[in-house]
Every structure is written in structure tokens, then in C-alpha cells.
Design an enzyme around this catalytic site. Structure first.
Site, mmCIF file in Angstrom:
data_model
loop_
_atom_site.group_PDB
_atom_site.id
_atom_site.type_symbol
_atom_site.label_atom_id
_atom_site.label_comp_id
_atom_site.label_asym_id
_atom_site.label_seq_id
_atom_site.Cartn_x
_atom_site.Cartn_y
_atom_site.Cartn_z
ATOM 1 C CG ASN A 132 -3.614 -66.776 -36.634
ATOM 2 O OD1 ASN A 132 -2.881 -66.065 -35.955
ATOM 3 N ND2 ASN A 132 -3.989 -66.432 -37.843
ATOM 4 C CG HIS B 212 -4.195 -61.698 -32.274
ATOM 5 N ND1 HIS B 212 -3.958 -60.457 -32.825
ATOM 6 C CD2 HIS B 212 -5.129 -62.282 -33.046
ATOM 7 C CE1 HIS B 212 -4.741 -60.298 -33.875
ATOM 8 N NE2 HIS B 212 -5.458 -61.383 -34.035
ATOM 9 C CG HIS C 273 -1.564 -62.590 -41.900
ATOM 10 N ND1 HIS C 273 -2.810 -62.003 -41.965
ATOM 11 C CD2 HIS C 273 -0.915 -62.182 -43.018
ATOM 12 C CE1 HIS C 273 -2.911 -61.278 -43.070
ATOM 13 N NE2 HIS C 273 -1.763 -61.357 -43.719
ATOM 14 N NE ARG D 90 -2.257 -57.116 -41.475
ATOM 15 C CZ ARG D 90 -3.533 -57.258 -41.830
ATOM 16 N NH1 ARG D 90 -4.254 -58.258 -41.378
ATOM 17 N NH2 ARG D 90 -4.095 -56.383 -42.630
ATOM 18 N NE ARG E 145 -1.918 -54.604 -38.893
ATOM 19 C CZ ARG E 145 -3.149 -54.388 -39.370
ATOM 20 N NH1 ARG E 145 -4.191 -54.895 -38.759
ATOM 21 N NH2 ARG E 145 -3.327 -53.655 -40.448
ATOM 22 C CG HIS E 146 0.204 -59.738 -36.179
ATOM 23 N ND1 HIS E 146 0.570 -60.437 -37.281
ATOM 24 C CD2 HIS E 146 -1.116 -59.411 -36.341
ATOM 25 C CE1 HIS E 146 -0.472 -60.549 -38.083
ATOM 26 N NE2 HIS E 146 -1.513 -59.924 -37.561
ATOM 27 C CD GLU F 120 -3.644 -66.614 -41.812
ATOM 28 O OE1 GLU F 120 -4.398 -67.452 -41.304
ATOM 29 O OE2 GLU F 120 -3.650 -65.396 -41.512
ATOM 30 C CB THR G 24 -8.882 -58.914 -38.467
ATOM 31 O OG1 THR G 24 -8.561 -60.260 -38.762
ATOM 32 C CG2 THR G 24 -10.388 -58.718 -38.553
ATOM 33 C CB THR G 25 -8.072 -61.132 -43.182
ATOM 34 O OG1 THR G 25 -6.739 -61.206 -42.661
ATOM 35 C CG2 THR G 25 -8.023 -61.300 -44.692
ATOM 36 C CD GLU H 235 -8.256 -70.481 -43.594
ATOM 37 O OE1 GLU H 235 -7.161 -71.049 -43.728
ATOM 38 O OE2 GLU H 235 -8.514 -69.681 -42.676
ATOM 39 C CG HIS I 15 -11.673 -64.083 -40.117
ATOM 40 N ND1 HIS I 15 -12.453 -63.186 -39.443
ATOM 41 C CD2 HIS I 15 -10.502 -63.452 -40.353
ATOM 42 C CE1 HIS I 15 -11.797 -62.053 -39.304
ATOM 43 N NE2 HIS I 15 -10.603 -62.192 -39.833
ATOM 44 C CG HIS J 150 -9.161 -62.372 -31.414
ATOM 45 N ND1 HIS J 150 -10.272 -62.278 -30.610
ATOM 46 C CD2 HIS J 150 -8.390 -61.300 -31.110
ATOM 47 C CE1 HIS J 150 -10.176 -61.188 -29.869
ATOM 48 N NE2 HIS J 150 -9.045 -60.578 -30.159
HETATM 49 N N1 PXP Z 1 -7.659 -67.739 -41.404
HETATM 50 C C1 PXP Z 1 -7.211 -66.633 -42.044
HETATM 51 C C2 PXP Z 1 -6.883 -66.744 -43.491
HETATM 52 C C3 PXP Z 1 -7.016 -65.418 -41.357
HETATM 53 O O1 PXP Z 1 -6.570 -64.336 -42.025
HETATM 54 C C4 PXP Z 1 -7.279 -65.368 -39.968
HETATM 55 C C5 PXP Z 1 -7.035 -64.107 -39.217
HETATM 56 O O2 PXP Z 1 -5.695 -63.803 -39.243
HETATM 57 C C6 PXP Z 1 -7.717 -66.549 -39.348
HETATM 58 C C7 PXP Z 1 -7.926 -67.704 -40.085
HETATM 59 C C8 PXP Z 1 -7.973 -66.608 -37.877
HETATM 60 O O3 PXP Z 1 -9.022 -65.743 -37.528
HETATM 61 P P1 PXP Z 1 -9.321 -65.497 -36.011
HETATM 62 O O4 PXP Z 1 -8.109 -64.847 -35.421
HETATM 63 O O5 PXP Z 1 -10.521 -64.601 -36.031
HETATM 64 O O6 PXP Z 1 -9.596 -66.833 -35.392
#
Ligand code: PXP
Length: 245
Positions: free
Chosen positions: A10, A13, A46, A48, A52-53, A73, A103-104, A154, A193, A216
Site C-alpha cells: 500500500n 503514505h 486508497h 479516499r 488526502r493522499h 481501496e 485511518t480505516t 479482506e 491493517h 504504513h
Molecule cells: N488494507 C486496507 C483495506 C486498508 O484500508 C489499509 C490502510 O489503508 C491497509 C490494508 C494497510 O494498512 P497499513 O497501512 O496499516 O499497513
């Protein structure tokens, strides 16, 4: 090692850092090229509602210029569905979204919104997009995801990641049970996540899980060791769990 566990990186960030100065660097597309070179299996981004990103243009460029599968996402809104149908990412993960959250923060309530979600899921699936519902490891949510026609879920690993040691064992049992039920219902199982090199092992060891989406922790570690090394370190932590499972 008997199964390949996919790593979706992901890159939200990277865009967070870019947007901090309103310019063009660091470019998420450059990050995606490094994910390809470092052996990641897919790119997760993602889009959003508040942008924001990741931006609309990031999604366009990621789809057009990167060969790895793109997992977009998105919130379950008609605006996001239209964007997904326009760009046709390989996959779409439907997530809950609250504007004030950092965050989600929890899974999508699929069970409480089946009637609203079903037509959207069908439209995306009919367009050839692999849809995953981002849900808490709750049997009712797993069953509802199958009912709305999603081919995948997921599992939200946030509660497992945030728990203390005893709590983590209980949360892991929930993840194991939800993964098993999902597989029995014919759903493909992903998870993500809050996963880090330190806590990814037990989740990677759940046999039904075929994909982890991690952001992250990888981008944070990349500040110190570089993005390619951070991806390889995460991949190695996942592989250790597969060898010992
Ligand atoms: N999966 C989903 C559906 C998410 O919303 C996120 C956060 O954007 C992640 C995975 C990744 O989470 P993290 O950034 O904490 O690794």
C-alpha cells in the site's frame, strides 16, 4: 513452503508525504516501480473521498504505467464505483470511510447494508474487477460478504495488531475462524491493517489467507532503509512464517 502468500504494498503514505508540501515528490508511481523491482505482488492505493493522499491522477497513472495488479481501496459510494469502472483496476477493496478518522478504523458493516452493497458489487464484478469486502473477523460479516456476491474478503487485522499479548491470541483465533469460514463459503481471503515485521508471522501462517496488504509499516521503515529493503524485509518475515507453518 507450500503456498505463495501475495504481498500487496500500500503506497498511500508515499502520497501523504508528497501532499505535505503540495508538490510532486515523492511520486507514488516511482514507489510502485520499486515495488515491482523488489518483488511485491500488487500495488494497493486508497482513493479516499477527501483525496488526502492518493489522487485521481495517481490511480490513472498506476493503472496505465505499472504492470503489477492494482488494488484500489474505495468507499461504497457511486462516485468511487464510477471511478473504478472507468479505470478498471484488477481489484477493488470496499472499505468503510469516515472523514475524521486517521485511518480505516474498523471493517465495513456488510451485514447491515446488503441491499445497498449488492448491486454495486455486481456491477464491479461484471466489469471484471475482483471485489473484496474489508470486514472485521466476524462470521456474520463473512456470510454477508458471500451473500452480496463478493469473490473475496479482506480481514481487518487492526484489533489483532493493537491488542496486548493475551488479547492478540484471542484476536488471532477470530481471524483463523473467519478465514476458515470464508474459504468454506468459497471466498478468497486477504488480510491487512497495522501489520508489521514483528506481528505479521501468525497472520501469514493462517493457511486460507492468500494475500496481505501492508502499507504504513513498510513506508515508515523505508525512511531508514529504503523502500526496496523495507519490502524485502516484510517479504522475508512473511516467508519465515510460511516455512515454520
Ligand atoms: N488494507 C486496507 C483495506 C486498508 O484500508 C489499509 C490502510 O489503508 C491497509 C490494508 C494497510 O494498512 P497499513 O497501512 O496499516 O499497513
Amino acid at each position: 513452503m507450500t503456498r505463495h502468500l501475495r504481498l500487496g504494498v500500500n503506497i498511500d503514505h508515499v502520497a501523504t508525504l508528497r501532499n505535505a508540501r503540495g508538490g510532486t515528490a515523492p511520486d507514488p508511481l516511482r514507489a510502485a516501480k520499486i515495488v515491482v523491482a523488489a518483488g511485491g505482488d500488487s500495488i494497493t492505493a486508497h482513493l479516499r473521498e477527501d483525496r488526502r493522499h492518493i489522487s485521481d491522477d495517481d490511480i490513472r497513472r498506476l493503472k496505465r504505467e505499472i504492470d503489477l495488479p492494482l488494488n484500489m481501496e474505495m468507499a461504497a459510494t457511486s462516485e468511487m464505483a464510477a471511478i473504478a469502472l472507468k479505470h478498471r483496476p484488477h481489484a477493488a477493496c470496499i472499505v468503510p470511510e469516515r472523514r475524521a478518522e486517521l485511518t480505516t478504523e474498523g471493517g465495513l458493516d456488510v451485514a447491515g447494508a446488503k441491499r445497498r452493497l449488492k448491486p454495486m458489487v455486481h456491477r464491479l464484478v461484471d466489469a471484471g474487477i475482483q471485489v473484496a469486502m474489508f470486514i472485521d473477523p466476524d462470521p456474520a460479516q463473512v456470510e454477508a460478504s458471500a451473500t452480496v456476491g463478493a469473490p473475496a474478503i479482506e480481514l481487518h487485522t487492526g484489533e489483532y495488531c493493537n491488542a496486548n499479548r493475551r488479547g492478540a491470541a484471542a484476536q488471532l483465533r477470530r481471524l483463523i475462524a473467519a478465514a476458515k469460514l470464508a474459504a468454506e463459503l468459497g471466498l478468497e481471503v486477504h488480510a491487512g491493517h497495522g501489520l508489521t515485521v514483528e506481528n505479521v508471522g501468525p497472520v501469514a501462517g493462517i493457511p486460507e489467507i492468500v494475500e496481505l496488504n501492508i502499507g504504513h509499516a513498510i513506508v515508515a521503515e523505508a525512511v531508514f532503509v529504503g523502500l526496496a529493503a523495507a519490502i524485502r524485509n516484510m517479504r522475508a518475515a512473511m516467508d519465515r512464517a510460511l516455512w515454520t507453518a
